[in-house]
Design an enzyme around this catalytic site. Structure first.
Site, PDB file in Angstrom:
ATOM      1  CB  CYS A   1      -3.529   3.637  -1.577  1.00 37.82           C
ATOM      2  SG  CYS A   1      -4.925   4.945  -1.235  1.00 37.82           S
TER       3      CYS A   1
ATOM      4  CG  HIS B   1      -1.966   1.090   1.298  1.00 39.37           C
ATOM      5  ND1 HIS B   1      -1.793   2.161   1.882  1.00 39.37           N
ATOM      6  CD2 HIS B   1      -3.116   0.753   1.198  1.00 39.37           C
ATOM      7  CE1 HIS B   1      -2.866   2.877   1.666  1.00 39.37           C
ATOM      8  NE2 HIS B   1      -3.890   2.310   1.445  1.00 39.37           N
TER       9      HIS B   1
ATOM     10  CG  ASP C   1       0.328  -2.356   6.374  1.00 41.66           C
ATOM     11  OD1 ASP C   1      -0.691  -2.508   7.140  1.00 41.66           O
ATOM     12  OD2 ASP C   1       0.191  -1.850   5.187  1.00 41.66           O
TER      13      ASP C   1
ATOM     14  CE  LYS D   1      -8.874  -0.175   5.825  1.00 47.03           C
ATOM     15  NZ  LYS D   1      -7.686  -0.268   5.215  1.00 47.03           N
TER      16      LYS D   1
ATOM     17  CD  GLN E   1      -6.743  -4.354   3.628  1.00 44.20           C
ATOM     18  OE1 GLN E   1      -7.713  -5.435   3.401  1.00 44.20           O
ATOM     19  NE2 GLN E   1      -7.125  -3.280   3.452  1.00 44.20           N
TER      20      GLN E   1
END
Length: 633
Positions: free
Chosen positions: A587, A346, A423, A449, A426
């Site tokens: 993104c 991202h 990260d 999220k 997700q």
């Protein structure tokens, strides 16, 4: 109990003598005896502390307390006979004594057995005999059972079924009971032939109920039935109508919706606890501080971090990555050092490192991916060397859904002395994450999220790494002493939480974690995997549709392009039919360009989606291809 509370038969009349007669024929005591036995059951249940609150009052005189409800599964393990399925209706678990589908409603109190949650019925076994000793079978009253769901709403136990249909076999995602096929369930390998969910289906209930019933146990129960319809009822926004149609929310990679328990927790905070934290001795400050720090501890447990000192609250994953870049990065990255990322990232995990490299004279290196979207591990390892100071990569790609091999990539980076940031924005709502297993130095995610409010996120950092990092923002709360000559700073995590944070949103994040604990992340991962397989197979049948990203290990995301149509036009057409997806570059422009496209349509799944949602998506795409406009409703 009023007459409106009594069970009624199909004609609407109240079964009285008929009810007693049917119970007698089934070998069960009459209604009055059942109520008496219920009182005895709860009065004699072990470890019932009468001082505990809240209590639920039952008109029959049974007092159900939170601790009692939590101890039910262990009690049931010794109080109930083995349960088997009825040969005539193999999709229903049977009540001991052979009660049939036609008279099942006469014994509604047996819905409490859903609390055991590890029940997998055996369709070939004969019905178990009814115990003749009244002490061997203890049945709570109907009224008491009706109170269970509200009493459980604040506990860490799974929700109790609210209807007979919810006492059914574990299902193919979103499918009806008649569609159940065990061969479709179980595997975590994308599009592989699946294995049955449970290999111990011959085992009776008593030997399969866990001895303890806490959140950690629930998270580990891979055989717990997953009831998507009950889950959907927890999310009020899913009842919204869009263009006259029921909302189909397939934009979960952008944000997830909030269960009623999170909404209620936010409301309660503002009604009863609202205050700034850590700074006053008054009662509301104490309440708010306790709620905020309790949420930090819930995050620690959810991530399996070593200490709550390793949990920093920020606004989201983007701010978390910038915190690490500005604090750890500015102190430790020097000229000619190297930072390694991947093609999957991202923009939030690209731009901060570009800015840091430009400032420090360091180099940004990028690990390639193959034609399916998987990181090429051999090429990744070739990038690592003595100049590598940091590796940063996504746990799950937001554009493709690729699941990266976190443990392998972290271990390779550590062999070269590099720190690692993962990260997890997700990944956090789709699978269990474990900081002890991954051994990464930083892990970041956003609350919105994972069914929590916007404006809250988390940075996990190893304690020794955080201790070596300077503050990245100055202000109140992050200091211990200030003079005009110098300031002294708090230890982590306070050092990194300057000013008034998103207190209520952090509390909401804690409530979202409680909600996921009740369901179990193992169950969520398995359910979503099967739903992803179902959706992928259906989409591959559409001529001209090209899936972007088909890695062996995937989660949630189904990016695609449709020949002859702009992605924004596809998104608009789906919206006309009440289906929410994301259209654009997400993104993540570099990874899309790796596949020769500038944008995709991105449906993305969550725990409340069903096969019916997928079917609506597929039908809408076919309608678009065939030039059919949705009817105006």
């Amino acid at each position: 109990m009023s007459t409106s509370d009594l069970p009624r038969d199909v004609s609407g009349s109240i079964p009285n003598a008929d009810m007693d007669r049917s119970l007698s024929e089934a070998g069960l005591p009459d209604v009055a005896t059942i109520a008496k036995m219920a009182n005895e059951f709860f009065r004699d249940a072990p470890a019932l502390d009468q001082s505990l609150a809240p209590a639920v009052s039952d008109p029959t005189g049974v007092i159900l307390k939170e601790e009692q409800l939590r101890s039910l599964p262990a009690t049931l393990a010794t109080a109930t006979a083995p349960i088997h399925a009825m040969p005539s209706t193999p999709s229903w678990p049977e009540i001991p004594g052979g009660v049939t589908a036609s008279n099942f409603s006469l014994v509604p109190s047996f819905s409490f057995l859903q609390e055991a949650r590890s029940l997998f019925v055996n369709p070939t076994a004969p019905a178990a005999p009814v115990p003749r000793d009244a002490t061997a079978l203890k049945i709570p009253s109907e009224a008491g059972v009706r109170e269970f769901p509200s009493a459980l709403s604040g506990t860490k136990t799974p929700p109790i079924a609210q209807s007979v249909e919810e006492l059914a076999w574990p299902q193919i995602p979103g499918a009806s009971l008649r569609d159940f096929d065990p061969a479709r369930l179980g595997s975590f390998n994308f599009l592989e032939e699946a294995k049955p969910l449970d290999t111990n289906q011959q085992q009776p209930l008593a030997s399969r109920v866990p001895s303890t019933w806490d959140a950690a146990t629930i998270s580990d129960l891979s055989s717990v039935p997953f009831d998507v319809n009950a889950i959907r009822r927890d999310f009020p926004i899913l009842q919204e109508k869009i263009n006259g149609r029921q909302l189909v929310w397939l934009d979960n990679a952008a944000t997830t919706h909030k269960p009623q328990s999170v909404i209620d927790r936010l409301s309660y905070f503002y009604a009863h606890e609202n205050s700034n934290i850590h700074r006053a001795a008054h009662t509301l400050a104490a309440r708010a501080t306790d709620a905020y720090e309790a949420a930090r501890e819930k995050v620690r447990r959810f991530l399996n971090a070593s200490s709550s000192r390793e949990i920093i609250f920020v606004r989201g994953a983007t701010e978390g990555i910038n915190l690490v870049a500005q604090s750890w990065g500015r102190r430790h990255i020097q000229k000619d050092d190297e930072i390694v990322i991947t093609w999957l990232e991202h923009h939030a995990n690209i731009v901060p490192w570009q800015m840091l490299c430009a400032e420090k004279g360091a180099k940004l290196r990028v690990a390639p991916v193959d034609s399916t979207g998987q990181v090429l591990l051999d090429e990744y390892e070739k990038l690592l060397n003595s100049h590598t100071k940091l590796v940063a990569f996504a746990h799950v790609s937001n554009a493709l859904g690729t699941i990266t091999p976190v443990d392998e990539m972290v271990a390779a980076a550590h062999r070269h002395g590099a720190k690692v940031l993962v990260d997890g924005a997700q990944a956090i709502s789709h699978m269990r994450v474990d900081m002890q297993e991954y051994d990464c130095d930083f892990y970041v995610f956003s609350g919105h999220k994972v069914f929590a409010p916007t404006g809250i996120g988390v940075v996990y950092g190893k304690a020794d790494v955080l201790d070596s990092m300077p503050p990245w923002q100055g202000g109140g709360n992050m200091i211990t002493d200030v003079t005009f000559e110098k300031s002294q700073y708090q230890t982590p995590p306070g050092r990194f939480e300057a000013g008034t944070g998103s207190i209520a949103d952090a509390v909401g994040l804690g409530a979202a974690i409680d909600y996921l604990d009740r369901i179990g992340m193992v169950n969520i991962a398995r359910y979503e995997h099967d739903l992803l397989v179902y959706a992928t197979e259906a989409m591959q049948r559409i001529p001209g549709l090209r899936l972007i990203g088909t890695a062996r290990e995937k989660a949630s995301v189904l990016s695609f392009v449709l020949e002859g149509y702009r992605t924004e036009d596809v998104g608009a057409a789906l919206s006309q039919e009440g289906i929410a997806v994301r259209s654009g570059h997400h993104c993540a422009q570099p990874i899309l360009r790796r596949f020769g496209v500038e944008s995709t349509v991105r449906p993305s799944l969550a725990l409340y989606n069903t096969c019916e949602d997928v079917d609506a998506l597929i039908n809408a795409i076919w309608n678009l291809k065939q030039g059919r406009r949705p009817a105006v409703l």
